[in-house]
Design a protein around this motif. Structure first.
Motif, PDB file in Angstrom:
ATOM      1  N   GLY A  42      31.333  32.448  41.562  1.00 63.16           N
ATOM      2  CA  GLY A  42      30.657  31.083  42.018  1.00 63.16           C
ATOM      3  C   GLY A  42      31.479  30.258  41.844  1.00 63.16           C
ATOM      4  N   THR A  43      31.033  28.958  40.955  1.00 64.63           N
ATOM      5  CA  THR A  43      31.557  28.014  40.293  1.00 64.63           C
ATOM      6  C   THR A  43      32.899  27.757  39.958  1.00 64.63           C
ATOM      7  OG1 THR A  43      29.777  26.824  38.938  1.00 64.63           O
ATOM      8  CG2 THR A  43      29.984  26.386  41.029  1.00 64.63           C
ATOM      9  N   VAL A  44      32.777  29.122  38.779  1.00 61.17           N
ATOM     10  CA  VAL A  44      34.000  29.174  37.630  1.00 61.17           C
ATOM     11  C   VAL A  44      35.072  29.158  38.388  1.00 61.17           C
ATOM     12  CG1 VAL A  44      34.363  30.637  35.973  1.00 61.17           C
ATOM     13  CG2 VAL A  44      32.235  29.527  36.062  1.00 61.17           C
ATOM     14  N   LYS A  47      38.192  30.467  34.604  1.00 63.40           N
ATOM     15  CA  LYS A  47      37.823  32.366  33.622  1.00 63.40           C
ATOM     16  C   LYS A  47      37.744  33.144  33.990  1.00 63.40           C
ATOM     17  CE  LYS A  47      35.909  29.184  30.573  1.00 63.40           C
ATOM     18  NZ  LYS A  47      36.254  28.080  31.169  1.00 63.40           N
ATOM     19  N   SER A  48      38.662  34.354  33.289  1.00 61.01           N
ATOM     20  CA  SER A  48      38.872  35.849  33.935  1.00 61.01           C
ATOM     21  C   SER A  48      37.552  35.928  34.088  1.00 61.01           C
ATOM     22  CB  SER A  48      39.576  36.177  32.785  1.00 61.01           C
ATOM     23  OG  SER A  48      38.594  36.329  31.907  1.00 61.01           O
ATOM     24  N   ALA A  49      38.157  37.084  34.884  1.00 61.03           N
ATOM     25  CA  ALA A  49      36.612  37.736  35.204  1.00 61.03           C
ATOM     26  C   ALA A  49      36.402  39.589  34.250  1.00 61.03           C
ATOM     27  CB  ALA A  49      36.627  38.742  36.579  1.00 61.03           C
ATOM     28  N   ARG A  50      35.839  39.759  33.467  1.00 56.09           N
ATOM     29  CA  ARG A  50      35.888  40.786  33.061  1.00 56.09           C
ATOM     30  C   ARG A  50      34.574  42.298  33.751  1.00 56.09           C
ATOM     31  NH1 ARG A  50      36.116  41.276  26.817  1.00 56.09           N
ATOM     32  NH2 ARG A  50      36.772  39.199  26.642  1.00 56.09           N
ATOM     33  N   TRP A  51      34.900  43.639  33.347  1.00 56.92           N
ATOM     34  CA  TRP A  51      34.158  44.181  34.387  1.00 56.92           C
ATOM     35  C   TRP A  51      33.110  45.326  32.839  1.00 56.92           C
ATOM     36  CZ3 TRP A  51      32.555  44.667  39.143  1.00 56.92           C
ATOM     37  CH2 TRP A  51      33.548  43.521  40.014  1.00 56.92           C
ATOM     38  N   TYR A  52      32.172  45.747  33.293  1.00 56.60           N
ATOM     39  CA  TYR A  52      31.830  46.806  32.537  1.00 56.60           C
ATOM     40  C   TYR A  52      30.793  48.488  32.896  1.00 56.60           C
ATOM     41  CZ  TYR A  52      31.907  43.205  28.746  1.00 56.60           C
ATOM     42  OH  TYR A  52      32.682  42.578  28.191  1.00 56.60           O
ATOM     43  N   LYS A  53      30.918  49.532  32.456  1.00 58.15           N
ATOM     44  CA  LYS A  53      30.649  50.590  33.291  1.00 58.15           C
ATOM     45  C   LYS A  53      29.372  50.931  32.430  1.00 58.15           C
ATOM     46  CE  LYS A  53      32.248  55.006  33.931  1.00 58.15           C
ATOM     47  NZ  LYS A  53      33.430  55.980  34.338  1.00 58.15           N
ATOM     48  N   HIS A  68      43.448  34.798  37.404  1.00 62.66           N
ATOM     49  CA  HIS A  68      43.889  35.178  38.766  1.00 62.66           C
ATOM     50  C   HIS A  68      45.328  34.535  37.937  1.00 62.66           C
ATOM     51  CE1 HIS A  68      43.409  30.750  38.399  1.00 62.66           C
ATOM     52  NE2 HIS A  68      42.487  31.012  38.442  1.00 62.66           N
ATOM     53  N   ASP A  69      46.030  34.325  36.742  1.00 60.05           N
ATOM     54  CA  ASP A  69      47.442  33.692  36.603  1.00 60.05           C
ATOM     55  C   ASP A  69      48.251  34.328  35.665  1.00 60.05           C
ATOM     56  OD1 ASP A  69      47.589  30.727  37.761  1.00 60.05           O
ATOM     57  OD2 ASP A  69      47.442  30.051  36.298  1.00 60.05           O
ATOM     58  N   TRP A  70      47.685  35.661  35.966  1.00 59.57           N
ATOM     59  CA  TRP A  70      48.294  36.682  34.839  1.00 59.57           C
ATOM     60  C   TRP A  70      48.885  38.209  35.229  1.00 59.57           C
ATOM     61  CZ3 TRP A  70      43.400  38.908  31.051  1.00 59.57           C
ATOM     62  CH2 TRP A  70      42.743  37.398  30.848  1.00 59.57           C
ATOM     63  N   SER A  90      40.641  34.511  45.573  1.00 60.71           N
ATOM     64  CA  SER A  90      40.872  33.604  44.852  1.00 60.71           C
ATOM     65  C   SER A  90      40.373  33.298  43.319  1.00 60.71           C
ATOM     66  CB  SER A  90      39.996  32.654  46.152  1.00 60.71           C
ATOM     67  OG  SER A  90      38.738  32.931  45.035  1.00 60.71           O
ATOM     68  N   LYS A  91      40.587  31.831  43.339  1.00 63.86           N
ATOM     69  CA  LYS A  91      40.242  31.921  42.289  1.00 63.86           C
ATOM     70  C   LYS A  91      38.968  31.970  40.952  1.00 63.86           C
ATOM     71  CE  LYS A  91      43.504  27.945  41.783  1.00 63.86           C
ATOM     72  NZ  LYS A  91      43.712  26.357  40.945  1.00 63.86           N
ATOM     73  N   SER A  92      37.787  32.001  42.141  1.00 68.99           N
ATOM     74  CA  SER A  92      36.752  32.684  41.779  1.00 68.99           C
ATOM     75  C   SER A  92      36.310  34.004  42.465  1.00 68.99           C
ATOM     76  CB  SER A  92      35.784  31.792  42.382  1.00 68.99           C
ATOM     77  OG  SER A  92      35.743  31.678  43.270  1.00 68.99           O
TER      78      SER A  92
END
Length: 256
Positions: A42-44, A47-53, A68-70, A90-92
């Motif tokens: 969304g608008t963020v 910040k990073s995206a974290r995933w859970y299973k 995205h910068d890593w 993209s950044k989001s």
């Protein structure tokens, strides 16, 4: 220091104006293929995206996170490359990549991010961490989850039966329609209700799938509406999809 914590996927705390994390509801792939699960923050954008299973009946497992910068992905215990990785467009916009999928990858996958631009109020899919000293809050936002089915057989559309409210129920202010889905070839499905062609989510409850002796699955979904809406001859539809295969049934008071 007093810390306020909203439990995982709880409704204890929400926020005003919080970003919406969007995920595809259902993906079905064949065993041995690659699964690509998309997540929009969304608008963020910072910040990073974290995933859970989360496997059926299990607790969520932290898999990985990526920004995205890593230059590389950060992994949780039990998850590593090349089986699991993440990309961004993209950044989001982020993606979780699962290579050479197997039956053990059958689960629901949740995407999570942070939004520090809002004040704590009330919402779903949110954790909030605040200190009483400076009233600084970190708002943690989850997507609704992507169901991943892994198959090694051809998919077939489910068989639906759509039941109208009973005469006794219509004497009350609320009435419930029932959608019975049988001969489902996979354990995870996506159910959509619509009224006069418009998708609705309020008043909807769906059961988990239940495995049958013939190895197919069945489940039920319920839509509760105002009795007057039913009597006004609105068109109610239930659609159950399993990957690219789906079945849709419609009903109205004039058809009963």
């Amino acid at each position: 220091m007093i810390t306020i914590f909203c439990a995982f996927f709880s409704l204890l705390t929400c926020v005003s104006g919080v970003t919406v994390v969007t995920q595809s509801p259902l993906i079905t792939v064949r065993k041995g293929e690659q699964a690509k699960l998309d997540c929009n923050l969304g608008t963020v954008t910072d910040k990073s995206a974290r995933w859970y299973k989360q496997t059926p009946g299990g607790v969520p497992q932290y898999m990985l996170r990526f920004y995205h910068d890593w230059s590389s992905v950060e992994y949780g215990s039990g998850f590593s490359a090349p089986k699991f990785t993440s990309t961004h467009s993209s950044k989001s916009d982020y993606s979780l990549i699962i290579n050479n999928v197997d039956v053990d990858d059958f689960a629901v996958y949740y995407c999570k991010t942070w939004d520090s631009s809002v004040l704590p109020l009330e919402s779903e899919t949110v954790e909030s961490f605040c200190t009483s000293e400076d009233v600084t809050c970190i708002t943690v936002v989850f997507g609704q989850g992507t169901k991943l089915n892994v198959i090694d057989f051809p998919l077939t559309p489910p068989v639906l039966t759509l039941l109208s409210p009973s005469t006794e129920a219509l004497k009350e202010s609320k009435a419930t329609l029932v959608c019975l889905a049988e001969d489902i070839s996979v354990a995870l499905v996506h159910v959509t209700w619509s009224v006069n062609g418009r998708s609705v989510t309020d008043g909807v409850w769906s059961s988990p799938t239940e495995k049958q002796q013939d190895k197919t699955f069945k489940m039920s979904s319920y839509l509760t509406v105002e009795s007057s809406d039913w009597m006004d001859n609105a068109d109610f539809s239930c659609e159950v999809s399993v990957g690219s295969k789906f079945t849709k049934k419609s009903i109205s008071v004039s058809q009963c």
